[in-house]
Motif scaffolding. Sequence first.
Motif, PDB file in Angstrom:
ATOM      1  N   PHE A  24       0.818  -1.206   0.000  1.00 21.28           N
ATOM      2  CA  PHE A  24       0.000   0.000   0.000  1.00 21.28           C
ATOM      3  C   PHE A  24       0.860   1.268   0.000  1.00 21.28           C
ATOM      4  CE2 PHE A  24      -0.866   1.373   4.688  1.00 21.28           C
ATOM      5  CZ  PHE A  24       0.461   1.289   5.005  1.00 21.28           C
ATOM      6  N   SER A  25       2.189   1.089  -0.110  1.00 18.88           N
ATOM      7  CA  SER A  25       3.055   2.251   0.051  1.00 18.88           C
ATOM      8  C   SER A  25       2.908   3.286  -1.057  1.00 18.88           C
ATOM      9  CB  SER A  25       4.522   1.812   0.135  1.00 18.88           C
ATOM     10  OG  SER A  25       4.894   1.133  -1.054  1.00 18.88           O
ATOM     11  N   GLY A  26       2.407   2.932  -2.214  1.00 15.68           N
ATOM     12  CA  GLY A  26       2.250   3.891  -3.286  1.00 15.68           C
ATOM     13  C   GLY A  26       0.866   4.508  -3.363  1.00 15.68           C
ATOM     14  N   ARG A  27       0.059   4.273  -2.368  1.00 12.83           N
ATOM     15  CA  ARG A  27      -1.338   4.706  -2.406  1.00 12.83           C
ATOM     16  C   ARG A  27      -1.679   5.551  -1.202  1.00 12.83           C
ATOM     17  NH1 ARG A  27      -4.090  -1.059  -2.963  1.00 12.83           N
ATOM     18  NH2 ARG A  27      -5.968   0.106  -3.507  1.00 12.83           N
ATOM     19  N   ALA A  28      -2.511   6.535  -1.417  1.00  5.98           N
ATOM     20  CA  ALA A  28      -3.057   7.266  -0.276  1.00  5.98           C
ATOM     21  C   ALA A  28      -3.926   6.320   0.554  1.00  5.98           C
ATOM     22  CB  ALA A  28      -3.886   8.451  -0.758  1.00  5.98           C
ATOM     23  N   MET A  29      -4.050   6.665   1.837  1.00  2.00           N
ATOM     24  CA  MET A  29      -4.867   5.881   2.746  1.00  2.00           C
ATOM     25  C   MET A  29      -5.830   6.801   3.478  1.00  2.00           C
ATOM     26  SD  MET A  29      -3.890   2.683   2.508  1.00  2.00           S
ATOM     27  CE  MET A  29      -4.552   1.962   4.014  1.00  2.00           C
ATOM     28  N   GLY A  30      -6.949   6.268   3.893  1.00  2.00           N
ATOM     29  CA  GLY A  30      -7.919   7.106   4.569  1.00  2.00           C
ATOM     30  C   GLY A  30      -8.641   6.399   5.698  1.00  2.00           C
ATOM     31  N   TRP A  31      -9.263   7.199   6.516  1.00  3.45           N
ATOM     32  CA  TRP A  31     -10.151   6.719   7.569  1.00  3.45           C
ATOM     33  C   TRP A  31     -11.548   7.292   7.327  1.00  3.45           C
ATOM     34  CZ3 TRP A  31      -9.016   3.114  11.172  1.00  3.45           C
ATOM     35  CH2 TRP A  31      -7.671   2.854  11.455  1.00  3.45           C
ATOM     36  N   PHE A  32     -12.533   6.452   7.502  1.00  2.22           N
ATOM     37  CA  PHE A  32     -13.933   6.839   7.459  1.00  2.22           C
ATOM     38  C   PHE A  32     -14.588   6.328   8.741  1.00  2.22           C
ATOM     39  CE2 PHE A  32     -14.755   8.213   3.022  1.00  2.22           C
ATOM     40  CZ  PHE A  32     -13.511   7.972   2.490  1.00  2.22           C
ATOM     41  N   ARG A  33     -15.780   6.831   9.030  1.00  2.00           N
ATOM     42  CA  ARG A  33     -16.512   6.304  10.177  1.00  2.00           C
ATOM     43  C   ARG A  33     -18.007   6.297   9.890  1.00  2.00           C
ATOM     44  NH1 ARG A  33     -15.851  11.200  14.688  1.00  2.00           N
ATOM     45  NH2 ARG A  33     -17.128  12.766  13.584  1.00  2.00           N
ATOM     46  N   GLN A  34     -18.696   5.415  10.584  1.00  2.00           N
ATOM     47  CA  GLN A  34     -20.142   5.327  10.429  1.00  2.00           C
ATOM     48  C   GLN A  34     -20.778   5.234  11.807  1.00  2.00           C
ATOM     49  OE1 GLN A  34     -21.621   2.106   7.980  1.00  2.00           O
ATOM     50  NE2 GLN A  34     -23.516   3.237   7.566  1.00  2.00           N
ATOM     51  N   ALA A  35     -21.510   6.267  12.157  1.00  2.00           N
ATOM     52  CA  ALA A  35     -22.220   6.301  13.427  1.00  2.00           C
ATOM     53  C   ALA A  35     -23.554   5.577  13.284  1.00  2.00           C
ATOM     54  CB  ALA A  35     -22.444   7.747  13.858  1.00  2.00           C
ATOM     55  N   PRO A  36     -24.115   5.136  14.388  1.00  7.42           N
ATOM     56  CA  PRO A  36     -25.399   4.427  14.325  1.00  7.42           C
ATOM     57  C   PRO A  36     -26.474   5.251  13.624  1.00  7.42           C
ATOM     58  CG  PRO A  36     -24.444   4.228  16.514  1.00  7.42           C
ATOM     59  CD  PRO A  36     -23.591   5.205  15.767  1.00  7.42           C
ATOM     60  N   GLY A  37     -27.124   4.654  12.657  1.00  2.95           N
ATOM     61  CA  GLY A  37     -28.200   5.318  11.952  1.00  2.95           C
ATOM     62  C   GLY A  37     -27.782   6.372  10.954  1.00  2.95           C
ATOM     63  N   LYS A  38     -26.480   6.487  10.708  1.00  2.00           N
ATOM     64  CA  LYS A  38     -25.983   7.513   9.785  1.00  2.00           C
ATOM     65  C   LYS A  38     -25.175   6.878   8.654  1.00  2.00           C
ATOM     66  CE  LYS A  38     -25.827  11.293  13.120  1.00  2.00           C
ATOM     67  NZ  LYS A  38     -25.005  12.406  13.667  1.00  2.00           N
ATOM     68  N   ASP A  39     -24.981   7.658   7.610  1.00  2.83           N
ATOM     69  CA  ASP A  39     -24.145   7.209   6.505  1.00  2.83           C
ATOM     70  C   ASP A  39     -22.677   7.245   6.916  1.00  2.83           C
ATOM     71  OD1 ASP A  39     -26.192   8.962   4.065  1.00  2.83           O
ATOM     72  OD2 ASP A  39     -26.364   6.913   4.859  1.00  2.83           O
ATOM     73  N   ARG A  40     -21.899   6.442   6.224  1.00  2.00           N
ATOM     74  CA  ARG A  40     -20.464   6.489   6.463  1.00  2.00           C
ATOM     75  C   ARG A  40     -19.919   7.836   5.988  1.00  2.00           C
ATOM     76  NH1 ARG A  40     -17.223   1.233   4.793  1.00  2.00           N
ATOM     77  NH2 ARG A  40     -17.887   1.851   2.702  1.00  2.00           N
ATOM     78  N   GLU A  41     -18.993   8.408   6.780  1.00  2.00           N
ATOM     79  CA  GLU A  41     -18.459   9.724   6.444  1.00  2.00           C
ATOM     80  C   GLU A  41     -16.945   9.711   6.444  1.00  2.00           C
ATOM     81  OE1 GLU A  41     -19.456  12.755   9.278  1.00  2.00           O
ATOM     82  OE2 GLU A  41     -18.635  11.635  10.984  1.00  2.00           O
ATOM     83  N   TYR A  42     -16.397  10.581   5.657  1.00  2.00           N
ATOM     84  CA  TYR A  42     -14.950  10.765   5.559  1.00  2.00           C
ATOM     85  C   TYR A  42     -14.408  11.394   6.827  1.00  2.00           C
ATOM     86  CZ  TYR A  42     -10.656  13.125   4.086  1.00  2.00           C
ATOM     87  OH  TYR A  42      -9.377  13.592   3.989  1.00  2.00           O
ATOM     88  N   VAL A  43     -13.241  10.926   7.266  1.00  2.31           N
ATOM     89  CA  VAL A  43     -12.598  11.470   8.459  1.00  2.31           C
ATOM     90  C   VAL A  43     -11.256  12.111   8.118  1.00  2.31           C
ATOM     91  CG1 VAL A  43     -11.557  10.886  10.687  1.00  2.31           C
ATOM     92  CG2 VAL A  43     -13.740   9.850  10.016  1.00  2.31           C
ATOM     93  N   ALA A  44     -10.366  11.349   7.497  1.00  3.22           N
ATOM     94  CA  ALA A  44      -9.023  11.855   7.236  1.00  3.22           C
ATOM     95  C   ALA A  44      -8.353  11.015   6.166  1.00  3.22           C
ATOM     96  CB  ALA A  44      -8.188  11.835   8.511  1.00  3.22           C
ATOM     97  N   ALA A  45      -7.338  11.596   5.537  1.00  3.13           N
ATOM     98  CA  ALA A  45      -6.556  10.880   4.535  1.00  3.13           C
ATOM     99  C   ALA A  45      -5.107  11.329   4.599  1.00  3.13           C
ATOM    100  CB  ALA A  45      -7.118  11.121   3.134  1.00  3.13           C
ATOM    101  N   ILE A  46      -4.222  10.460   4.095  1.00  4.33           N
ATOM    102  CA  ILE A  46      -2.796  10.753   4.084  1.00  4.33           C
ATOM    103  C   ILE A  46      -2.231  10.278   2.756  1.00  4.33           C
ATOM    104  CG2 ILE A  46      -2.226   8.560   5.230  1.00  4.33           C
ATOM    105  CD1 ILE A  46      -0.003  10.145   6.729  1.00  4.33           C
ATOM    106  N   SER A  47      -1.318  11.062   2.198  1.00  3.06           N
ATOM    107  CA  SER A  47      -0.749  10.722   0.906  1.00  3.06           C
ATOM    108  C   SER A  47       0.154   9.498   1.004  1.00  3.06           C
ATOM    109  CB  SER A  47       0.037  11.914   0.350  1.00  3.06           C
ATOM    110  OG  SER A  47       1.117  12.239   1.217  1.00  3.06           O
ATOM    111  N   TRP A  48       0.553   9.001  -0.154  1.00  5.79           N
ATOM    112  CA  TRP A  48       1.317   7.762  -0.219  1.00  5.79           C
ATOM    113  C   TRP A  48       2.609   7.845   0.584  1.00  5.79           C
ATOM    114  CZ3 TRP A  48       6.236   7.279  -2.386  1.00  5.79           C
ATOM    115  CH2 TRP A  48       6.724   8.442  -2.998  1.00  5.79           C
ATOM    116  N   ASN A  49       3.231   9.020   0.641  1.00  7.19           N
ATOM    117  CA  ASN A  49       4.504   9.151   1.354  1.00  7.19           C
ATOM    118  C   ASN A  49       4.358   9.851   2.704  1.00  7.19           C
ATOM    119  OD1 ASN A  49       3.945  11.715   0.494  1.00  7.19           O
ATOM    120  ND2 ASN A  49       5.851  12.009  -0.642  1.00  7.19           N
ATOM    121  N   GLY A  50       3.146  10.168   3.079  1.00  3.35           N
ATOM    122  CA  GLY A  50       2.923  10.811   4.365  1.00  3.35           C
ATOM    123  C   GLY A  50       3.119  12.310   4.379  1.00  3.35           C
TER     124      GLY A  50
END
Length: 126
Positions: A29-55
């Motif tokens: 996965f080192s050449g790819r951006a990575m992200g975090w999402f979250r989904q609260a009860p009863g809600k759609d999944r939402e974007y939280v944060a992302a980081i580029s391939w090299n940080g």
Amino acid sequence: QVQLEESGGGVVQAGSSLRLSCVASGRTFSGRAMGWFRQAPGKDREYVAAISWNGDSTDYADSVKDRFKISRDNGKNRLYLRIDSLKPEDTAVYYCAACRGPWGPYVERESGYENWGQGTQVTVSS
């Protein structure tokens, strides 16, 4: 194909801190951006944060930018999300995801991601 597995969730008190981890296996996965999402009860999944391939670049949802910090260790194939001053509204299942590319505006959209973990539950008690 990248397999992702999150850990570090649990039941915590409001005001405390937590660090979530995500380990990747399979295709690198080192050449790819990575992200975090979250989904609260009863809600759609939402974007939280992302980081580029090299940080070098990071991005956060406005609602979390003062308390969340994303980081990665490509040598260990790990992605992290530190959450400070946890609030009850942070209660959600948190997912890590591997992006289709190294970095770009697509990191804020679910469609920009190719692989997803199963999620780790974070429950914040007041």
